[in-house]
Design an enzyme around this catalytic site. Structure first.
Site, short mmCIF file in Angstrom:
data_model
loop_
_atom_site.label_atom_id
_atom_site.label_comp_id
_atom_site.label_asym_id
_atom_site.label_seq_id
_atom_site.Cartn_x
_atom_site.Cartn_y
_atom_site.Cartn_z
N HIS A 461 12.88 -20.39 30.77
CA HIS A 461 14.13 -21.18 30.77
C HIS A 461 14.05 -22.40 29.84
O HIS A 461 12.98 -22.79 29.42
CB HIS A 461 14.58 -21.56 32.19
CG HIS A 461 13.67 -22.47 32.96
ND1 HIS A 461 14.07 -23.07 34.13
CD2 HIS A 461 12.40 -22.90 32.76
CE1 HIS A 461 13.09 -23.81 34.60
NE2 HIS A 461 12.07 -23.73 33.80
N GLU A 462 15.21 -22.92 29.52
CA GLU A 462 15.34 -24.04 28.56
C GLU A 462 14.70 -23.72 27.22
O GLU A 462 14.06 -24.57 26.61
CB GLU A 462 14.75 -25.34 29.14
CG GLU A 462 15.15 -25.69 30.56
CD GLU A 462 16.65 -25.72 30.79
OE1 GLU A 462 17.40 -25.74 29.80
OE2 GLU A 462 17.05 -25.66 31.96
#
Lengths: 614, 614
Positions: A461-462
């Protein structure tokens, strides 16, 4: 050593955080107020987070009707966190913040992530509000950010769509100017230019729940041109505030829902305490003024949305690194405790083992020590890097102009490392924590398997590992003609000079010098043909090598600090830091050669591999 | 390439398995019978295993009353497997076996492990029976092994105890001669000398269930001396058959339970289709003839139990390696499929990305190819090593005396590698499979997260990584004055000579030569002081380096075979094998330097690290 004593060393001995209190912004602060913050967070994490970490893994969020149900413990934890004031820890006192240095805030937040990464989704709320403080209008700050800092509302970031994960240029959520409402034209709405949004957003953490009375979605969408077409690429992206529940210009709830519908929860491998959602914007489930389309207020200028969003993304990336770090440390502490208390086997002696002797604790086995040292070097090394990065934010805000600018650039360069390195190596650390537990580590009766599952998210994620690596080698090392890399090299050089004066560290100073030189040459070789396909073909191995080099620097710099304060290593924790530096230089840093070889050679084995040959 | 086509290449092109049919033992066999076996197993795995892999993860075994409940699909799979005859695939035809080569059996079993590692616990049954065929009395073979081969009864191995995991010398399960029963003295029982066992066994896979009408536990226990004391160490260990339900000398169930009680199920991170149990032997829950104590029949001689058990353990270790390999391949196939079908992003061009163009499949990104190549090199490399090891079993049984002896020794040396290397690297492969899936890989909607969880067991059970490394560097490389290592070196040298004649492979032949030399020097340095504490301080890095060197050899040997058959690489799968060899030599083999440095230096950083400094 405990997390607290490690943080104390890093903040007070290594980073000399108390010196920040000489700066105007922090003049009201002192070692005592810093300690009080750490005490408070340590206590709340121990009481409201740690005991429920397994519970939130088992009692996964579920939908009942159109509401998301979470365990009671999550409400309690959220309430305690909001009341602590940590949501606005680093914000100005005049908007209710504690005006703490970011480095203190980051350290204090580590306690929560270490206790239960899944319960703690407040990072999204504060970084959402921080974005508005940087890019929102005064009204948007007053109505949205203030409520978020108070913990009454929470925040999300809505970027990905089912067909556009890492590739934001392909989002198709549309925003069109809204009709006049209550006599107010769309462009004159006090909350900002008012649009109607339609589209689907995927992977939205904390995207729906009842922890707060409202949720402030920050949503990337495209405003169609005159012919109704979306502009290709990221230039067409704008940023909008889309509240879950509609609000008045005074920040009161109108009582009506906005047209944002929960379309589903993702059922994850770990990190289950936090809902992860698919949200449908504007499909007409909750019509506003009789019409489908979610009301959204433009933040900043049209077409500049991605640049604004990076304010939040960069904070989120560093926060991901800290989360990964905290999980790594949690596994380290758990396996250290297990290793101290589990008897098994006997020492290896030249004369063979004597089974008539009592068994020893497994911490006495060399390989168990190796697995503990690896975890310590990953977890504490990553924490030091995270606090160093947080300190750069402080420098950027409160340092003199030149040092602020240097801090900005260096932080930009280090962000992909601060995000990716803990995600990869503290995950490996969690695997070693399982290994130390043996069969017990593979059961759900012990915490370590959950840490490992929770941590696996952080490379995804990110911005995935691959995205971070392209950002690093494709953008960050090149920007401002490589000045970021020069800044880093200068700081590393300063550490090498300090370490060279310490007989215990000379060997490592030399190794670090050689590593930095190798990294520099590899960077040049990668770009020597000017062809991005060749330069970036092995971007991930490059990032791995740079990560290990940066961490070697961080460890050596800490070792210099240790020896300056305790030259005879009378304190066990200081012996530990020097031993861990040894470990990192002997067992870890040499790995960079294998990674850099392919970078330097612009090896195209992978890039050129034919698709039908897999 | 499919698992089947990979197996076909390895068995028929690389290992020339058809040549085995010239040997007396396999004279009834042919390529056609081998293929028929592979066809059958591929079909059963596809129909009875693969569709239920997620189901057995979700519907974990549970206890109802005193019975273990498993999903219906597990019964169906077990039945199909038993009916296939695979339980006695390599056994003599005159006891109902198929008399297949072990290499064919191993390849055929890979289909099941790839389809669902959790459903498939039959490895324990066949290796339990195989142990009895090697060490049991004719009566024990007839009563117990024959029923196991037929699939009517199943088998376990009961070694660990709660206080003695890896340290078998510390087991305290006691076996004392039973009283006279039905006029038969304990030492004259037709099923073998009859004992009563008391003790607790931990981590017993398939330790209780209703899949079969009986369970044959093979149990390690100690026979007390005249004073009632247990002999310390492994010398005191004996081996017993302890059936769950009592049997007559004709192999019929008496209708009575033996005193073996299910004390609990372990709730695991993965591999949930197979029960894992804590068993209490002889606590009196099911009294036999009115008395507590589980009836057990001695196998082989008293005090020689561990040596017998190694027959099963060695098979189990290789089977663990194959299981890890199959999971690695399952993740590879899943992520390859995903990468081919998921559009995302655009090619990196010197002119920048053109967002107006359609997105490409992610398989076209260099870093996705890197992650696929890593998985391919781990999974297919490990499979080749596994089949090579299985072929060594065939050589040991059917080769001439000298080659049989060489095969025995080489297999002994390679066993810790065949167990540990896939456990570590195919797990890493599964992590890369998740990474390729991005956020989707972190959800339970896709198979890859389960593969990763399932695979994490393999570094733990049947001897942890640390135990394998001590076995390798502490015993295997030393045995028969290092003749095992010399044998390996000679085979590697033969490959180097073959490869040196191929211009495409010269570079790799040189790299392999250098690696083997480095490994040899490190082995010598490790032992140069004769102090086991120093030699073994870095046994795991040594094993990692030897593993990568062995795999490099396996890849190069396969590459030689490819080029001999298809010098112009007209066939895509052959291009793939050569490309994968490239990958392994460029990206993987160079890692050994970092591992071997600490071995050669007899680095004591870990071993000497003070306990209170962690």
């Amino acid at each position: 050593m405990s997390l607290r004593s490690t943080i104390d060393f890093m903040l007070y001995d290594w980073l000399d955080s108390v010196s920040l209190t000489n700066r105007n912004r922090f003049i009201e602060h002192s070692r005592e107020t810093f300690d009080a913050t750490l005490d408070m967070c340590e206590r709340i994490a121990r009481e409201k987070y740690a005991p429920f970490n397994r519970l939130v893994d088992i009692q996964e969020p579920r939908i009942e009707g159109d509401r998301v149900v979470l365990p009671e413990a999550t409400y309690e934890a959220h309430k305690a966190y909001a009341e602590s004031g940590m949501l606005s820890a680093a914000q100005d006192a005049d908007i209710g913040g504690m005006q703490l240095p970011h480095s203190i805030e980051a350290a204090a937040n580590a306690f929560f992530a270490c206790a239960s990464i899944g319960i703690n989704s407040s990072m999204l709320t504060s970084s959402n509000a921080n974005l508005l403080m940087a890019h929102g209008s005064p009204k948007q700050q007053e109505v949205f950010a203030r409520q978020e800092y108070a913990g009454r509302w929470s925040g999300t970031m809505c970027l990905s769509e089912p067909q556009a994960g890492s590739s934001l240029s392909d989002i198709v959520t549309r925003a069109v100017p809204d009709d006049e409402a209550n006599g107010v034209a769309w462009e004159h709405d006090p909350l900002g230019p008012r649009y109607r949004l339609r589209g689907n957003k995927m992977w939205i953490s904390a995207g729906d729940h009842e922890l707060t009375e409202n949720i402030v979605h920050l949503v990337l969408a495209k405003i169609p041109d005159a012919e109704g077409k979306l502009i290709p690429g990221t230039r067409g992206i704008s940023l909008f505030i889309v509240p879950k529940r509609l609000v008045t210009e005074n920040g009161e709830l109108t009582g009506d829902r906005n047209d944002v519908a929960l379309a589903g929860l993702n059922h994850k491998l770990g990190w289950r305490g936090t809902t992860n959602t698919l949200l449908n914007f504007g499909e007409g489930k909750y019509k506003v003024d009789g019409k489908a389309g979610a009301i959204g207020y433009l933040v900043g200028e049209p077409g500049k949305g991605l640049a604004c969003m990076f304010h939040m993304m960069n904070q989120a990336r560093i926060a991901v690194g800290i989360g990964a770090t905290a999980l790594g440390l949690a596994g380290y502490y758990a396996s250290l405790d297990y290793a101290r208390n589990r008897p098994q086997g006997r020492p290896i002696l030249g004369s063979g083992k004597d089974s008539a002797q009592a068994q020893i604790s497994i911490i006495q086995h060399a390989d168990v020590k190796r697995m503990l040292l690896a975890q310590k070097s990953y977890g504490e090394g990553a924490l030091a890097l995270a606090l160093y990065c947080a300190r750069l934010v402080d420098e950027q805000q409160t340092g003199d102009a030149a040092s602020a600018d240097d801090a900005r650039l260096l932080l930009d360069l280090l962000t992909p490392i601060a995000k990716s390195w803990p995600s990869e190596w503290c995950l490996e650390g969690n695997s070693l924590a399982i290994q130390i537990h043996g069969g017990y580590g593979y059961t759900r009766d012990f915490a370590v398997e959950q840490y490992w599952r929770d941590n696996r998210l952080n490379m995804i994620h990110e911005g995935t590992h691959g995205i971070q690596a392209l950002d690093l080698l494709g953008r960050k090392v090149l920007m401002e003609n490589g000045r970021g890399m020069q800044l880093l090299a200068a700081r590393v050089q300063a550490t090498i000079i300090k370490a060279s004066a310490q007989p215990r560290l000379t060997e490592f100073a030399q190794s670090l010098g050689a590593a930095v030189q190798k990294l520099g040459l590899a960077t040049q070789s990668a770009w020597s043909t000017g062809n991005p396909q060749e330069a970036l073909a092995n971007a991930v191995p490059y990032m791995q090598a740079m990560g290990h080099t940066v961490l070697a620097w961080i460890w050596l710099d800490q070792a210099c600090c240790v020896l300056a304060n305790d030259p005879d290593l009378l304190v066990p924790s200081n012996q530990g830091r020097i031993g861990c530096t040894h470990y990192f230089y002997r067992f870890e840093l040499p790995k960079i050669s294998a990674w850099l070889n392919v970078v330097s050679a612009r090896d195209m084995t992978c890039a050129d591999f034919p698709e039908d040959a897999f």
